[in-house]
Design a protein around this motif. Structure first.
Motif, PDB file in Angstrom:
ATOM      1  N   ASP A  88      48.837  14.720  39.679  1.00  0.00           N
ATOM      2  CA  ASP A  88      49.589  13.777  40.231  1.00  0.00           C
ATOM      3  C   ASP A  88      50.175  14.439  41.704  1.00  0.00           C
ATOM      4  O   ASP A  88      50.422  13.824  42.821  1.00  0.00           O
ATOM      5  N   GLN A 115      55.910  10.330  45.418  1.00  0.00           N
ATOM      6  CA  GLN A 115      54.894   9.031  45.172  1.00  0.00           C
ATOM      7  C   GLN A 115      53.427   9.759  45.580  1.00  0.00           C
ATOM      8  O   GLN A 115      53.401  10.733  46.129  1.00  0.00           O
ATOM      9  N   ASP A 118      52.955  10.904  49.042  1.00  0.00           N
ATOM     10  CA  ASP A 118      54.030  11.763  49.701  1.00  0.00           C
ATOM     11  C   ASP A 118      53.708  13.165  49.841  1.00  0.00           C
ATOM     12  O   ASP A 118      52.793  13.773  49.025  1.00  0.00           O
TER      13      ASP A 118
END
Length: 243
Positions: A88, A115, A118
């Protein structure tokens, strides 16, 4: 959320090796070493395959040193690792960075905030960045600066941000940190953590392996004149260009 840390380390920088081993243990997330691209092993053909002068506007006024090209490729290698591992986000750290006691809480806020698109900077100084706050927890905050600052000491990079940066930098014409500043080249959201919780300790570890000094007086004067000109031009692009 799957997050891992990657310390970019040049194997021949022996004085940094002991520090890196300690940093692997001190970081609050699982960490490993990513072997840096060594400028000494790069041929002119290797450089020509990725580097082109005056590729983007505003034009960067200096030719990249071989070590700067290698630094850029090392960060691309770390971005690619994030993508390949299907993480992630990845925390990318240069091997001359030390973290303070307050870093763990700040990293937790960044992980809670990040996010996929980001890119959260952990700068070594606060100057040059100002913008609205997007997250806060106790003394720690994340801001969205109008113009991101310079330096690549540490960043938390979301997976989609890593993909976008790889696509935007298959060829490049300036150092990696000022490329990140050019938000019209990529769709990522560049954020910055506060307060300052990391330190650069390159002088304690034998000095920088990237920057070289121009020893001629004309060369030094040229940089002193063109560096502020470029920064002003970049600021104007960032403020007024639509993207």
């Amino acid at each position: 959320m799957s997050v891992a840390a990657f310390i970019i380390h040049l194997e021949r920088a022996a004085k940094r090796g002991e520090h890196v081993r300690g940093l692997l243990e001190r970081l609050p997330v699982a960490a490993e070493v990513v072997d840096a691209v060594d400028a000494l092993n790069m041929s002119e053909g290797d450089i020509a395959a990725v580097y082109t002068r005056s590729l983007h506007s505003p034009y960067y006024p200096f030719e990249l040193r071989k070590s700067e090209v290698a630094c850029f490729l090392s960060h691309r290698k770390a971005w690619q690792t994030i993508v390949d591992r299907k993480l992630d986000a990845g925390l990318i750290i240069e091997d001359d960075v030390e973290v303070d006691d307050a870093f763990a809480a700040q990293l937790k806020l960044a992980i809670d905030t990040v996010q996929p698109q980001d890119y959260i900077r952990f700068p070594r100084w606060p100057r040059g960045e100002a913008g609205p706050e997007v997250a806060r927890e106790s003394a720690n905050s994340i801001i969205h600066p109008e113009l991101p600052g310079l330096g690549m000491q540490m960043q938390l990079v979301g997976r989609k941000a890593a993909i976008a940066l790889l696509a935007a930098t298959e060829r490049f014409d300036r150092p990696v940190d000022t490329t990140i500043q050019m938000r019209w080249l990529h769709p990522i959201r560049v954020l910055s953590a506060r307060p300052i919780t990391i330190r650069e300790i390159d002088f304690d570890l034998g000095g920088s392996v990237v920057q070289g000094k121009n020893k001629t007086l004309p060369g030094r004067l040229k940089r002193e004149v063109l560096r502020p000109w470029y920064r002003v031009t970049l600021y104007l692009y960032s403020r007024f260009r639509r993207y």
